[in-house]
Scaffold this motif. Structure first.
Motif, PDB file in Angstrom:
ATOM      1  N   PHE A  22      -1.346  -4.213   3.653  1.00 18.16           N
ATOM      2  CA  PHE A  22      -0.349  -3.035   3.340  1.00 18.16           C
ATOM      3  C   PHE A  22      -1.289  -1.948   3.578  1.00 18.16           C
ATOM      4  N   GLN A  27       2.787  -0.836  12.944  1.00 17.62           N
ATOM      5  CA  GLN A  27       3.670  -1.751  12.832  1.00 17.62           C
ATOM      6  C   GLN A  27       3.568  -3.166  13.815  1.00 17.62           C
ATOM      7  N   TYR A 285       5.405   4.398   5.196  1.00 17.94           N
ATOM      8  CA  TYR A 285       4.666   3.987   4.054  1.00 17.94           C
ATOM      9  C   TYR A 285       5.144   4.571   2.864  1.00 17.94           C
ATOM     10  N   ARG A 328       6.574  -3.078   5.367  1.00 20.16           N
ATOM     11  CA  ARG A 328       6.466  -4.415   5.821  1.00 20.16           C
ATOM     12  C   ARG A 328       7.586  -5.185   5.607  1.00 20.16           C
ATOM     13  N   GLN A 332       6.892 -10.319   2.918  1.00 22.62           N
ATOM     14  CA  GLN A 332       5.543  -9.933   2.726  1.00 22.62           C
ATOM     15  C   GLN A 332       5.852  -8.887   1.465  1.00 22.62           C
TER      16      GLN A 332
END
Length: 349
Positions: A22, A27, A285, A328, A332
């Motif tokens: 992370f 991507q 993000y 993500r 995840q």
């Protein structure tokens, strides 16, 4: 970690092999198949030096993508090369808007350039206040959207930083991750405006180093003055060309639309964890704030659980209780949420 080490710290250091990543804002694990094939088709030509015609084709494709002229494009070996070239502009005083990507400041300080930090504040959503930038600054650097806050500044506010005798550098490394690329200045012509773009994030090309700068031809020539011959590889030129063509731009737009939905779901899931504050933003993000004093032990606990997040205390204006996490897929994210909840509970105990 000393001052210089902090500026040079990036998410790839946090994302050790074997960890669920992370920390890095890329991507996917690699470029799509069509792009891999396109790059593979150039391999037989690697015995020859990069040629001017290939560079010209890449610049023409970028120019068409942004409604510019080809002489307003400079292909770069990643935005990082562009930041390293900034001292060639010979600024007397550089103002860098923070919290923001630290590589420009690091490059300027290493070259002996005087740097002043202009700090935005969480209390008003890290809003940009153009009048906070010193009038004496002849180079101003800002990210839009900004890394790591994810804040997207209004284009007019960013454009207001332009001034006679000043270079305004807008780092738009994540602009193509937002549908419609809102607030971008890539198609604008302002005196002294430089816009940097990167292919790293959307196309998973971090290992290739490919990007470009947009600006007035004379300004680009000043920036490029110290470059060696053949500064951009044949593979990177082909990547810039391929990713600037209309089908690729349309694919990036679809990916950006998917990211919006994923980001909203991830933000809601993280905000539901007791003690986690998800700060507002629009980039691929999220910046999180943890309870006082828990940032470092929580990061350590996440690492022990096999998860890498980006420490954010290396960004000027942020502290040890800030962390950044990339957007993500849901499976995840579920793992991150569970591990984060467990870590906060354990640290509190």
């Amino acid at each position: 970690m000393d001052h210089r080490e902090a500026l040079r710290h990036h998410g790839d250091v946090d994302a050790e092999p074997g960890l669920l990543d992370f920390a890095v804002n890329v991507q996917g694990d690699g470029p799509p198949r069509w792009l891999r094939d396109r790059l593979a088709d150039t391999l037989d030509g690697l015995g020859r030096y990069p040629v001017a015609a290939h560079d010209a084709a890449a610049r023409a494709a970028v120019a068409a993508r942004h409604g510019r002229r080809a002489d307003e494009v400079l292909v770069l070996a990643g935005s990082a090369e562009g930041f390293a070239l900034l001292p060639a502009l010979r600024p007397r005083l550089a103002a860098v808007v923070h919290p923001g990507f630290t590589e420009p400041e690091a490059a300027l300080r290493d070259a002996g350039v005087d740097v002043v930090r202009v700090l935005t504040d969480e209390s008003d959503g890290h809003r940009l206040h153009p009048d906070a930038v010193p009038a004496a600054a002849d180079l101003v650097v800002i990210g839009n959207p900004t890394n790591p806050t994810g804040v997207l500044h209004p284009a007019d506010d960013v454009a207001a930083l332009a001034a006679p005798g000043r270079v305004l550098l807008v780092d738009e490394a994540f602009a193509d991750a937002l549908p419609g690329e809102p607030e971008s200045l890539a198609g604008r012509r302002l005196p002294g405006l430089l816009v940097f773009r990167s292919l790293t994030k959307t196309w998973a090309l971090a290992g290739l180093r490919a990007g470009y700068a947009l600006g007035e031809p004379a300004l680009l020539a000043r920036l490029a003055a110290p470059r060696p011959h053949w500064p951009v590889s044949t593979l990177a030129l082909e990547a810039v060309l391929a990713c600037s063509e209309p089908p690729a731009v349309a694919e990036a737009e679809r990916a950006a639309e998917r990211l919006v939905a994923l980001r909203a779901e991830q933000a809601a899931a993280l905000a539901a964890v007791d003690g986690v504050t998800v700060l507002p933003g629009r980039a691929p993000y999220l910046l999180l704030r943890l309870p006082d004093g828990r940032g470092e032990p929580v990061r350590a606990a996440l690492r022990a659980a096999g998860i890498a997040v980006r420490r954010a205390d290396t960004f000027p204006g942020l502290g040890p209780d800030h962390i950044r996490v990339a957007v993500r897929p849901p499976a995840q994210v579920a793992r991150l949420v569970a591990a984060l909840s467990d870590a906060l509970t354990a640290v509190a105990a």
